[in-house]
Design a protein around this motif. Sequence first.
Motif, short mmCIF file in Angstrom:
data_model
loop_
_atom_site.label_atom_id
_atom_site.label_comp_id
_atom_site.label_asym_id
_atom_site.label_seq_id
_atom_site.Cartn_x
_atom_site.Cartn_y
_atom_site.Cartn_z
N ARG A 96 -41.85 18.77 -41.37
CA ARG A 96 -42.08 17.38 -41.74
C ARG A 96 -42.19 17.19 -43.25
O ARG A 96 -41.63 16.23 -43.80
N ALA A 97 -42.89 18.09 -43.91
CA ALA A 97 -43.02 17.98 -45.37
C ALA A 97 -41.66 18.13 -46.04
O ALA A 97 -41.35 17.44 -47.01
N ARG A 98 -40.84 19.04 -45.52
CA ARG A 98 -39.50 19.25 -46.07
C ARG A 98 -38.64 18.02 -45.86
O ARG A 98 -37.90 17.60 -46.76
N LEU A 99 -38.75 17.39 -44.71
CA LEU A 99 -37.99 16.18 -44.42
C LEU A 99 -38.34 15.07 -45.40
O LEU A 99 -37.46 14.45 -46.00
N LEU A 100 -39.64 14.84 -45.58
CA LEU A 100 -40.07 13.78 -46.49
C LEU A 100 -39.69 14.10 -47.94
O LEU A 100 -39.27 13.21 -48.68
N LEU A 101 -39.86 15.35 -48.33
CA LEU A 101 -39.56 15.72 -49.71
C LEU A 101 -38.08 15.54 -50.02
O LEU A 101 -37.71 15.03 -51.08
N SER A 102 -37.22 15.95 -49.09
CA SER A 102 -35.77 15.79 -49.30
C SER A 102 -35.39 14.32 -49.40
O SER A 102 -34.64 13.91 -50.29
#
Length: 286
Positions: free
Chosen positions: A122-128
Motif C-alpha cells: 500500500r505504501a508503495r502504491l501511494l508513493l508511486s
Amino acid sequence: MTATPVARAPGYRPRRTLPLRVEARRQLRRRRTLVVAAALTLLPFVLLVAFAVGGDPGGRGNGRITLMDAATASGANFTATALFVSAGFLLVVPVALFCGDTVASEASWASLRYLLAAPVPRARLLLSKLTVALGFSAAAMLLLPLVALGVGTAAYGWGPLQLPTGGALPAGEAVGRLAVVAGYVFVSQLVTAGLAFWLSTVTDAPLGAVGGAVGLTIVGNVLDQVTALGGWRAALPAHWQYAWVDALQPRPEWSGMIQGSAVSVSCALVLCALAFCGFARKDVVS
C-alpha cells in the motif's frame, strides 16, 4: 508461540512493483492529461488575442503600474502576466486533478483491489502515484510559462522585464527570476496537492476528491480576504500565494516566499501523512 514467517514468491521484490515509468505512462495516456496540456498551451494565445482586441493594457489604472499594464512590453512581461492571471485558480485545477484523481480513479474502476493483490504494498502504491502526480503537476507549472515566453517573445520581442516597482531587469536575468516564480507557484500548490491526494484515498469518487480540493482552496482564498482575522491569515497558505511578486524587484525579497513555502510544505506533509496512515488501515473493497 512463535509466529510462522510468511513465504514470498521467488523473485518478488516489493520495491519493484508498480514502477514509476509504468504509472507515468498510464497517466500520460489518459484523456484528462491531454486536456490539461491543451488548456495550458492555449491560455497564452487567448491572452494574446485579448490584448490584440482590447489594445495596449497600459495606462488604464490609477497611475500605478502593474504587471497587467506592462504585459505587452516584452515576452518576459507577457510571461509574468500569464502566471499572475493563472496562479490563483487555473493552475489549481491541474494540480487537484492529477493528485485527486490518482487513487480514487482506481477505486471507481474497481481495479484498486487488484493492484493491491498483485501484490503492490500500500505504501508503495501511494508513493508511486503521488510521485507521478507531483511530477505531472510540476510539468504543468513549467508548460504555461514556457509557452507564454515563446508566444510573448514572438509577439512583443525579446526584451527586458519592466518591473511594477520601476526599472527593468535584463532579459537573461528576467528568465532566471521567472524560473524562481514558477518554482514558488509549484511549492504554493503543494497544499492543494496534499489535500486532493488525501481526499483521493478516502473516497471512491474522483470528482469528489478533485472538487473538494478545489473548493477548499477557494474557501482558503475567501478567508484570506477577511481582514477581521488579522494575524491568523498568515497561517493560511492562500495568504502567501502571490509572495512571488517580491522576486520581480531590482533586489528580490525572499522573506515572504520563505514563509509561504514553510506553511505550504508543512500543510502538505500533514495531509500526505493522513493519506498514508488512513490508507494503510482502509478496507479496500473496490
